[in-house]
Write an enzyme that holds these catalytic residues in place. Structure first.
Site, PDB file in Angstrom:
ATOM      1  N   ASP A  28       0.818  -1.223   0.000  1.00 38.76           N
ATOM      2  CA  ASP A  28       0.000   0.000   0.000  1.00 38.76           C
ATOM      3  C   ASP A  28       0.851   1.272   0.000  1.00 38.76           C
ATOM      4  O   ASP A  28       0.326   2.359  -0.198  1.00 38.76           O
ATOM      5  CB  ASP A  28      -0.889   0.043   1.254  1.00 38.76           C
ATOM      6  CG  ASP A  28      -2.189  -0.732   1.088  1.00 38.76           C
ATOM      7  OD1 ASP A  28      -2.424  -1.261  -0.016  1.00 38.76           O
ATOM      8  OD2 ASP A  28      -2.961  -0.805   2.065  1.00 38.76           O
ATOM      9  N   TYR A 149     -17.105  -5.535   9.951  1.00 42.67           N
ATOM     10  CA  TYR A 149     -16.895  -5.891   8.551  1.00 42.67           C
ATOM     11  C   TYR A 149     -17.485  -7.277   8.245  1.00 42.67           C
ATOM     12  O   TYR A 149     -16.893  -8.300   8.602  1.00 42.67           O
ATOM     13  CB  TYR A 149     -15.391  -5.892   8.230  1.00 42.67           C
ATOM     14  CG  TYR A 149     -14.741  -4.512   8.150  1.00 42.67           C
ATOM     15  CD1 TYR A 149     -15.478  -3.340   8.335  1.00 42.67           C
ATOM     16  CD2 TYR A 149     -13.390  -4.392   7.876  1.00 42.67           C
ATOM     17  CE1 TYR A 149     -14.874  -2.090   8.249  1.00 42.67           C
ATOM     18  CE2 TYR A 149     -12.774  -3.143   7.779  1.00 42.67           C
ATOM     19  CZ  TYR A 149     -13.529  -2.003   7.972  1.00 42.67           C
ATOM     20  OH  TYR A 149     -12.931  -0.765   7.883  1.00 42.67           O
ATOM     21  N   LYS A 180     -17.372   1.408  12.736  1.00 43.14           N
ATOM     22  CA  LYS A 180     -16.819   1.785  11.439  1.00 43.14           C
ATOM     23  C   LYS A 180     -17.328   0.761  10.443  1.00 43.14           C
ATOM     24  O   LYS A 180     -17.095  -0.449  10.617  1.00 43.14           O
ATOM     25  CB  LYS A 180     -15.293   1.740  11.554  1.00 43.14           C
ATOM     26  CG  LYS A 180     -14.539   2.076  10.313  1.00 43.14           C
ATOM     27  CD  LYS A 180     -13.047   2.133  10.650  1.00 43.14           C
ATOM     28  CE  LYS A 180     -12.257   2.547   9.455  1.00 43.14           C
ATOM     29  NZ  LYS A 180     -11.132   1.665   9.179  1.00 43.14           N
ATOM     30  N   GLY A 206     -12.857   4.559   4.296  1.00 38.51           N
ATOM     31  CA  GLY A 206     -12.558   5.217   3.020  1.00 38.51           C
ATOM     32  C   GLY A 206     -12.479   4.260   1.846  1.00 38.51           C
ATOM     33  O   GLY A 206     -12.936   4.539   0.751  1.00 38.51           O
TER      34      GLY A 206
HETATM   35  P1  FBP Z   1      -8.833   2.623   4.119  1.00 35.36           P
HETATM   36  O1  FBP Z   1      -9.522   3.967   4.210  1.00 35.36           O
HETATM   37  O2  FBP Z   1      -7.447   2.742   3.579  1.00 35.36           O
HETATM   38  O3  FBP Z   1      -9.710   1.627   3.374  1.00 35.36           O
HETATM   39  O4  FBP Z   1      -8.703   2.095   5.611  1.00 35.36           O
HETATM   40  C1  FBP Z   1      -9.809   1.565   6.311  1.00 35.36           C
HETATM   41  C2  FBP Z   1      -9.517   0.183   6.849  1.00 35.36           C
HETATM   42  O5  FBP Z   1     -10.565  -0.295   7.651  1.00 35.36           O
HETATM   43  C3  FBP Z   1      -8.217   0.117   7.651  1.00 35.36           C
HETATM   44  O6  FBP Z   1      -8.402   0.493   8.977  1.00 35.36           O
HETATM   45  C4  FBP Z   1      -7.802  -1.307   7.457  1.00 35.36           C
HETATM   46  O7  FBP Z   1      -6.441  -1.498   7.468  1.00 35.36           O
HETATM   47  C5  FBP Z   1      -8.298  -1.620   6.082  1.00 35.36           C
HETATM   48  O8  FBP Z   1      -9.344  -0.739   5.792  1.00 35.36           O
HETATM   49  C6  FBP Z   1      -8.769  -3.050   5.998  1.00 35.36           C
HETATM   50  O9  FBP Z   1      -9.236  -3.285   4.722  1.00 35.36           O
HETATM   51  P2  FBP Z   1      -9.649  -4.716   4.209  1.00 35.36           P
HETATM   52  O10 FBP Z   1     -10.062  -5.531   5.420  1.00 35.36           O
HETATM   53  O11 FBP Z   1     -10.782  -4.441   3.272  1.00 35.36           O
HETATM   54  O12 FBP Z   1      -8.463  -5.274   3.542  1.00 35.36           O
END
Ligand code: FBP
Length: 256
Positions: A28, A149, A180, A206
Site C-alpha cells: 500500500d 466488517y 466503522k 474510506g
Molecule cells: P482505508 O480507508 O485505507 O480503506 O482504511 C480503512 C480500513 O478499515 C483500515 O483500517 C484497514 O487497514 C483496512 O481498511 C482493511 O481493509 P480490508 O479488510 O478491506 O483489507
C-alpha cells in the site's frame, strides 16, 4: 462521562487510518507514506480527531516520539487491538487480538479499535473478545470503535443494505461507542445502518484509493446519512497532496 469527547469535534469525527501495514503489507505504501512519521504530520497539520495505529507503530512513533513536541495534545491516538494479514486466505477470517486494553492505555491511547468479521465462522470468538474489550475499555473511560466488517461464505454480498444494517446493529447490541462500516453503496442503505446503530455513532471507511471527485461525492452523501464522519486511510495518504484532500474532507465532514 461522554466517552466520545476526546475523539470528536462538535459531535463529528474524522480519523486517519494507518493499520494497513499489518492488514495489507508494504504494497500500500510509497517512499513517503511508508514512514509513520509522515502520516502523523498529515494528521497533526490537518487536525484529525485521531490517528489509528497498531501498538508497535504507536509505541515507536507516537508514545516515544520527540519530533513533534507534545503530540498527545495535537492528535489523539487510537490503537487497533486486533488484526490479520492479507497472506492468510481463510474464507472465514479471524482477526487475532494483539494488544491488551491496558497496554493501549499505557501507550497513551484515547480510544481503542477492534475488528469483528460479522458472519465469519469465527464470529463467536471475535464477538466475545470484543465484548471483553468494551468492558475493559469502559472501566478505563476509553471509547471503543468497532470495525464491523461482514465477511465469510455465509455473507455473499457484504455491502448489502441488510447485512450492513445487521453489522451496525451488532455494534449497538455489544456496547460500542462508534462503529466503522463500509459504505453500502447508497444513501438509503447507509441511513438504514445508522438507524440500526441507534445511539452508537457511525463512521464510514474510506476504502481503496479512488478518483478524488467520486471519493468526495461519496463523503458528502455519507454526511447526509446521520453518520458522524469517516475513518480514511489510503484515499488521503496515497493522494498526491494529502494535506489538500484532507482540507476538502474536513470541510465536508465538519461543515455539514
Ligand atoms: P482505508 O480507508 O485505507 O480503506 O482504511 C480503512 C480500513 O478499515 C483500515 O483500517 C484497514 O487497514 C483496512 O481498511 C482493511 O481493509 P480490508 O479488510 O478491506 O483489507
Amino acid at each position: 462521562m461522554d466517552y466520545l469527547e476526546k475523539i470528536t469535534t462538535n459531535g463529528k469525527a474524522l480519523f486517519l487510518a494507518y493499520d494497513q501495514g499489518l492488514e495489507h503489507g508494504p504494497t500500500d505504501f510509497d517512499d513517503k507514506n511508508i514512514d509513520p512519521g509522515y502520516i502523523l504530520k498529515i494528521g497533526v497539520e490537518t487536525g484529525y480527531n485521531g490517528v489509528i495505529f497498531q501498538k508497535g507503530v504507536a509505541e515507536k512513533y507516537y508514545t516515544n516520539a520527540q519530533w513533534a513536541g507534545d503530540l498527545k495534545t495535537k492528535i489523539p491516538l487510537i490503537i487497533k487491538l486486533n488484526g490479520k494479514t492479507s497472506l492468510e486466505k481463510d474464507e472465514e477470517p479471524y482477526a487475532a487480538k494483539l494488544c491488551l486494553v491496558s497496554e493501549a492505555e499505557k501507550l497513551g491511547a484515547a480510544a481503542v479499535g477492534y475488528t469483528v468479521y460479522v458472519g465469519s465462522a469465527h464470529e463467536g470468538k471475535m464477538l466475545s473478545e470484543f465484548a471483553g474489550v468494551i468492558q475493559e475499555a469502559h472501566d478505563r473511560n476509553l471509547p471503543v470503535i468497532g470495525w464491523m466488517y461482514p465477511r465469510g461464505k455465509n455473507v455473499p454480498d457484504p455491502k448489502s443494505p441488510e447485512i450492513t444494517a445487521y453489522a451496525a446493529r451488532i455494534g449497538l447490541e455489544l456496547g460500542a461507542d462508534i462503529i466503522k462500516i463500509h459504505y453500502p453503496g447508497s444513501l438509503d442503505a447507509l441511513k438504514k445502518a445508522v438507524i440500526a446503530a441507534g445511539k452508537t455513532k457511525v463512521v464510514v471507511s474510506g476504502g481503496a484509493k479512488e478518483d478524488e471527485e467520486s471519493f468526495l461525492e461519496t463523503a458528502k452523501t455519507i454526511m447526509q446519512s446521520g453518520a458522524i464522519g469517516m475513518a480514511v486511510g489510503r484515499n488521503v495518504w496515497q493522494h498526491k497532496d494529502p494535506l489538500a484532500i484532507s482540507k476538502k474532507l474536513h470541510k465536508i465532514v465538519f461543515d455539514s
